[in-house]
Design an enzyme around this catalytic site. Structure first.
Site, mmCIF file in Angstrom:
data_model
loop_
_atom_site.group_PDB
_atom_site.id
_atom_site.type_symbol
_atom_site.label_atom_id
_atom_site.label_comp_id
_atom_site.label_asym_id
_atom_site.label_seq_id
_atom_site.Cartn_x
_atom_site.Cartn_y
_atom_site.Cartn_z
ATOM 1 C CE LYS A 1 -5.075 -6.705 24.683
ATOM 2 N NZ LYS A 1 -4.809 -7.095 26.083
ATOM 3 N NE ARG B 1 -0.101 -2.427 27.433
ATOM 4 C CZ ARG B 1 -0.178 -2.850 26.177
ATOM 5 N NH1 ARG B 1 -1.331 -3.182 25.659
ATOM 6 N NH2 ARG B 1 0.911 -2.930 25.436
#
Ligand code: 8Y4
Length: 284
Positions: free
Chosen positions: A229, A263
């Site tokens: 991210k 995740r």
């Protein structure tokens, strides 16, 4: 010096019960034509299934299957398109594998049909706020991840604002937890997630990582998604492919602050890193 005391917990999801005394790895399987081939539905289905098997070989404990991108600014897909993408993949993998399968969706009808097809977990970035979503999960035995997001994927990164990001995220998660329980979803089936990158600036994401132990203190297992991210890019300066090592650091820090499910895209590397965390946390 002792590390954060682990809260012994089990997570009940579909036909599985996960022992969360160690952090688990959720591998990401995107079933979108752009991330696979342009050779039609059959090709993208088979590529996603093949990719899922590779992630299991790499040590994934859970697979998260998604048919609609929730990246900032991503274009929504129709219900029919989303179903066509994910249902055949879930059907095949539930017969072929013995890892819990998670369906990444906010649409109640996708949840319902995915659970029928063999999904064990509903991963909902909207925390079951769509009409009918609570009922679909309540009527099933599926586990659920309730995630915090400010705004919606189209606009969430335009100008995120918080007075106190930790307080606001935890209050939201506590409220959704209460509502889910009142709808008939047992505590043992519920994961919470601060939703890194979902309506958050770098400083908000950093504050949430620093205070992850406070969110863990709510008492539910935490799922964390930081893999590749932009917060990692903001720290290291790398583009998406160059965020693997930064992501490992983030996964290790998260696990040491009590996160139970990570995740990630980079399964093998994360599995190894979390083995080290588990060995240290459990005095092996
Ligand atoms: C690079 C790579 C840049 C990936 C952005 C992204 C989460 C999630 C997503 C999460 C839970 C993403 C579906 C966004 N993130 N579900 N889903 N938690 N529970 N972006 O953090 O990976 S998609």
């Amino acid at each position: 010096m002792q590390f954060e005391r682990p809260i012994p917990s089990q997570f009940h999801c579909g036909k599985y019960q996960l022992d969360l005394s160690r952090a688990h790895v959720m591998g990401i399987v995107n079933v979108t034509p752009d991330s696979f081939s342009d050779g039609g539905r059959f090709a993208s289905t088979n590529l996603a299934i093949e990719y899922a098997h590779r992630l299991i070989e790499e040590g994934a404990d859970i697979l998260d299957i998604g048919g609609e991108s929730t990246r900032p600014g991503a274009i929504p897909v129709s219900l029919e398109e989303e179903l066509d993408r994910v249902i055949p993949v879930i059907q095949a993998l539930s017969k072929q594998t013995s890892v819990p399968l998670s369906i990444d969706t906010y649409k109640p009808e996708v949840m319902r049909l995915a659970i029928t097809a063999g999904a064990d977990i509903v991963n909902d970035v909207r925390a079951l706020q769509e009409d009918g979503a609570l009922e679909v999960v309540a009527k099933s035995h599926a586990g659920v991840c309730l995630m915090h997001m400010q705004g919606n994927p189209q606009t969430m990164q335009i100008d995120p604002q918080y007075d106190d990001v930790i307080k606001e995220v935890s209050q939201f998660l506590i409220e959704r937890l209460k509502i889910a329980e009142q709808a008939g979803i047992n505590k043992e089936r519920i994961l919470l997630d601060p939703g890194f990158g979902f309506g958050k600036r770098t400083a908000h994401n950093v504050a949430l990582i620093q205070n992850l132990d406070k969110l863990a203190a709510i008492g539910q297992p935490l799922l964390v998604g930081l893999s590749r991210k932009s917060v990692l890019g903001a720290i290291t300066g790398g583009d998406e492919q160059q965020r693997v090592h930064a992501g490992l650091a983030a996964a290790v820090i998260s696990a040491m602050k009590g996160a139970k499910i990570l995740r990630v895209h980079d399964v093998k590397a994360t599995v190894d890193a979390l083995k080290v965390v588990s060995a240290i946390q459990n005095n092996i």
